[in-house]
Design a protein around this motif. Structure first.
Motif, mmCIF file in Angstrom:
data_model
loop_
_atom_site.group_PDB
_atom_site.id
_atom_site.type_symbol
_atom_site.label_atom_id
_atom_site.label_comp_id
_atom_site.label_asym_id
_atom_site.label_seq_id
_atom_site.Cartn_x
_atom_site.Cartn_y
_atom_site.Cartn_z
ATOM 1 N N HIS A 94 0.840 -1.202 0.000
ATOM 2 C CA HIS A 94 0.000 0.000 0.000
ATOM 3 C C HIS A 94 0.870 1.245 0.000
ATOM 4 O O HIS A 94 1.909 1.308 0.672
ATOM 5 C CB HIS A 94 -0.892 0.025 1.246
ATOM 6 C CG HIS A 94 -1.595 1.334 1.470
ATOM 7 N ND1 HIS A 94 -1.127 2.293 2.360
ATOM 8 C CD2 HIS A 94 -2.715 1.866 0.907
ATOM 9 C CE1 HIS A 94 -1.929 3.335 2.334
ATOM 10 N NE2 HIS A 94 -2.899 3.104 1.480
ATOM 11 N N HIS A 109 -5.172 6.086 -3.063
ATOM 12 C CA HIS A 109 -4.711 4.862 -2.407
ATOM 13 C C HIS A 109 -4.362 3.832 -3.480
ATOM 14 O O HIS A 109 -5.191 3.514 -4.334
ATOM 15 C CB HIS A 109 -5.819 4.279 -1.511
ATOM 16 C CG HIS A 109 -6.082 5.057 -0.270
ATOM 17 N ND1 HIS A 109 -5.291 4.950 0.854
ATOM 18 C CD2 HIS A 109 -7.050 5.959 0.025
ATOM 19 C CE1 HIS A 109 -5.772 5.748 1.803
ATOM 20 N NE2 HIS A 109 -6.827 6.377 1.321
ATOM 21 N N MET A 138 -8.689 -3.471 5.929
ATOM 22 C CA MET A 138 -9.095 -2.419 4.982
ATOM 23 C C MET A 138 -10.462 -1.871 5.358
ATOM 24 O O MET A 138 -10.686 -0.650 5.356
ATOM 25 C CB MET A 138 -9.147 -2.982 3.555
ATOM 26 C CG MET A 138 -7.821 -3.241 2.898
ATOM 27 S SD MET A 138 -8.005 -3.999 1.234
ATOM 28 C CE MET A 138 -8.690 -2.637 0.283
ATOM 29 N N TRP A 141 -10.449 0.484 8.365
ATOM 30 C CA TRP A 141 -9.688 1.726 8.190
ATOM 31 C C TRP A 141 -10.283 2.652 7.141
ATOM 32 O O TRP A 141 -10.333 3.875 7.330
ATOM 33 C CB TRP A 141 -8.241 1.382 7.818
ATOM 34 C CG TRP A 141 -7.372 2.573 7.587
ATOM 35 C CD1 TRP A 141 -7.219 3.656 8.428
ATOM 36 C CD2 TRP A 141 -6.554 2.837 6.448
ATOM 37 N NE1 TRP A 141 -6.335 4.564 7.879
ATOM 38 C CE2 TRP A 141 -5.915 4.078 6.667
ATOM 39 C CE3 TRP A 141 -6.288 2.132 5.282
ATOM 40 C CZ2 TRP A 141 -5.027 4.635 5.748
ATOM 41 C CZ3 TRP A 141 -5.392 2.685 4.366
ATOM 42 C CH2 TRP A 141 -4.778 3.919 4.591
ATOM 43 N N LEU A 142 -10.743 2.098 6.021
ATOM 44 C CA LEU A 142 -11.114 2.911 4.863
ATOM 45 C C LEU A 142 -12.549 3.407 4.948
ATOM 46 O O LEU A 142 -13.391 3.126 4.099
ATOM 47 C CB LEU A 142 -10.891 2.115 3.583
ATOM 48 C CG LEU A 142 -9.417 1.851 3.259
ATOM 49 C CD1 LEU A 142 -9.288 0.777 2.193
ATOM 50 C CD2 LEU A 142 -8.719 3.129 2.824
ATOM 51 N N GLN A 143 -12.813 4.171 5.979
ATOM 52 C CA GLN A 143 -14.129 4.772 6.178
ATOM 53 C C GLN A 143 -13.931 6.065 6.961
ATOM 54 O O GLN A 143 -12.803 6.469 7.223
ATOM 55 C CB GLN A 143 -15.036 3.795 6.942
ATOM 56 C CG GLN A 143 -14.463 3.294 8.248
ATOM 57 C CD GLN A 143 -15.419 2.368 8.972
ATOM 58 O OE1 GLN A 143 -16.491 2.787 9.386
ATOM 59 N NE2 GLN A 143 -15.034 1.109 9.139
ATOM 60 N N GLU A 146 -11.304 8.931 5.971
ATOM 61 C CA GLU A 146 -10.651 8.516 4.722
ATOM 62 C C GLU A 146 -11.560 8.687 3.518
ATOM 63 O O GLU A 146 -11.082 8.872 2.398
ATOM 64 C CB GLU A 146 -10.191 7.057 4.818
ATOM 65 C CG GLU A 146 -9.001 6.827 5.727
ATOM 66 C CD GLU A 146 -7.751 7.572 5.284
ATOM 67 O OE1 GLU A 146 -7.528 7.706 4.075
ATOM 68 O OE2 GLU A 146 -6.995 8.027 6.166
ATOM 69 N N THR A 147 -12.864 8.607 3.728
ATOM 70 C CA THR A 147 -13.790 8.700 2.591
ATOM 71 C C THR A 147 -14.633 9.970 2.619
ATOM 72 O O THR A 147 -15.445 10.179 1.719
ATOM 73 C CB THR A 147 -14.721 7.474 2.565
ATOM 74 O OG1 THR A 147 -15.350 7.316 3.840
ATOM 75 C CG2 THR A 147 -13.942 6.216 2.241
ATOM 76 N N LEU A 153 -9.429 4.842 -4.717
ATOM 77 C CA LEU A 153 -8.707 3.639 -4.299
ATOM 78 C C LEU A 153 -8.569 2.761 -5.530
ATOM 79 O O LEU A 153 -9.572 2.385 -6.153
ATOM 80 C CB LEU A 153 -9.479 2.916 -3.202
ATOM 81 C CG LEU A 153 -8.831 1.723 -2.493
ATOM 82 C CD1 LEU A 153 -9.493 1.504 -1.132
ATOM 83 C CD2 LEU A 153 -8.914 0.430 -3.305
ATOM 84 N N GLY A 193 -17.233 1.809 3.624
ATOM 85 C CA GLY A 193 -16.612 3.119 3.409
ATOM 86 C C GLY A 193 -17.390 4.014 2.475
ATOM 87 O O GLY A 193 -16.994 5.162 2.243
ATOM 88 N N TRP A 195 -17.650 3.585 -0.711
ATOM 89 C CA TRP A 195 -16.933 3.676 -1.981
ATOM 90 C C TRP A 195 -17.839 3.277 -3.146
ATOM 91 O O TRP A 195 -18.656 2.368 -3.024
ATOM 92 C CB TRP A 195 -15.709 2.761 -1.974
ATOM 93 C CG TRP A 195 -14.656 3.095 -0.973
ATOM 94 C CD1 TRP A 195 -14.517 2.551 0.279
ATOM 95 C CD2 TRP A 195 -13.590 4.029 -1.119
ATOM 96 N NE1 TRP A 195 -13.432 3.093 0.902
ATOM 97 C CE2 TRP A 195 -12.846 4.001 0.079
ATOM 98 C CE3 TRP A 195 -13.187 4.882 -2.147
ATOM 99 C CZ2 TRP A 195 -11.715 4.797 0.273
ATOM 100 C CZ3 TRP A 195 -12.067 5.673 -1.954
ATOM 101 C CH2 TRP A 195 -11.345 5.629 -0.765
ATOM 102 N N SER A 235 -14.567 7.828 -3.640
ATOM 103 C CA SER A 235 -15.380 8.271 -2.505
ATOM 104 C C SER A 235 -16.521 9.140 -3.014
ATOM 105 O O SER A 235 -16.501 9.647 -4.143
ATOM 106 C CB SER A 235 -14.516 9.054 -1.515
ATOM 107 O OG SER A 235 -14.080 10.275 -2.102
#
Length: 269
Positions: A94, A109, A138, A141-143, A146-147, A153, A193, A195, A235
């Motif tokens: 990453h 990302h 993932m 973390w990816l919420q 981050e979003t 991503l 997240g 996404w 996002s």
């Protein structure tokens, strides 16, 4: 005046070995940002000079010898570089950067999710367990923050989530990358997240969509037994700005190719 940004994500399967086709991509597509996975070289051996010569002065590299590795190269300045060690195993999978876009910044990302081995059972295959643990991390973390910002991503996420992301849904249900345990977790990561699956915004779910074709096929194009393992997620704040995605299928047939094709995403302000 409208601002445009073209981003390419590509599992290159050894950047030093395949630099000639990276240069071919640059000549044909002229992306602003290139996100590479499976670079397979330590940072000191990354072909920085070749990228600079091609106009990519800015680089964020997270590599290791012989395995894994991700790199983001850009014509635009990169800032706030972050390299996250998922599952605390020391793998280079990453790198995240901020890229100037639309008067602010786009968070990019770049991911290389573990393939998971051959047997879809974590009790007998630790690699599969590692893949599931990686995606679970993932998801957590990816919420949130981050979003909440414009973010994209991309990468080789090693899961083909939908029926027409593989050449045969029925035959691949027990094959790693398309098993229900993977596809369900994959969708949870994306949905938690908020996404958006950008590629499927431009190619309907009922149409076949592949980014990877095995080296084992004698004639990969004729057999067309592909899978969509490479992805572009955006996002919610960035969603209005993505104007198209496409797979450069021809690159799978270039000289000494990767088994993955590049995916192109285009953004406008």
């Amino acid at each position: 005046m409208s601002e445009r940004l073209k981003l390419v994500t590509w599992n290159i399967n050894s950047v030093r070995l395949r630099m000639p086709i990276v240069e071919q991509l640059i000549e044909e597509v002229s992306p602003d940002v290139i996100c590479l996975q499976e670079t397979k070289c330590p940072d000191a051996n990354f072909p920085e000079n070749a990228f600079r010569k091609a106009g990519y002065e800015h680089m964020a590299i997270n590599g290791q010898k012989g395995y894994h590795g991700v790199a983001t190269v850009s014509k635009r300045p990169l800032s706030n570089v972050e390299k996250r060690d998922f599952c605390n195993v020391g793998d280079s999978r990453h790198v995240a950067v901020d890229v100037p876009f639309n008067g602010s910044a786009m968070r990019v990302h770049n991911f290389y999710v573990p393939a998971g081995g051959d047997e879809p059972n974590r009790d007998i295959n630790p690699k599969f367990g590692h893949k599931l643990d990686f995606m679970t991390e993932m998801q957590s973390w990816l919420q949130g923050g981050e979003t909440a910002r414009p973010a994209v991503l991309v990468g080789d996420l090693n899961v083909a989530p939908y029926e027409h992301d593989v050449w045969s849904h029925k035959q691949l249900l027990k094959v790693v990358s398309h098993t229900p345990v993977e596809t369900e977790l994959f969708e949870k990561v994306r949905e938690t997240g908020g996404w958006l699956d950008a590629m499927r915004q431009f190619t309907p779910l009922e149409e076949k969509l592949y980014t990877w074709w095995s080296y084992r096929a004698k004639d990969w194009s004729k057999a067309d037994k592909g899978r969509r393992l490479d992805h572009v997620w955006v996002s919610e704040p960035l969603a209005p700005h993505i104007k198209g995605t496409s797979v450069l299928r021809d690159a799978r047939g270039w000289e000494k190719p990767s088994d993955h094709a590049p995916v192109i995403a285009e953004f406008t302000s």
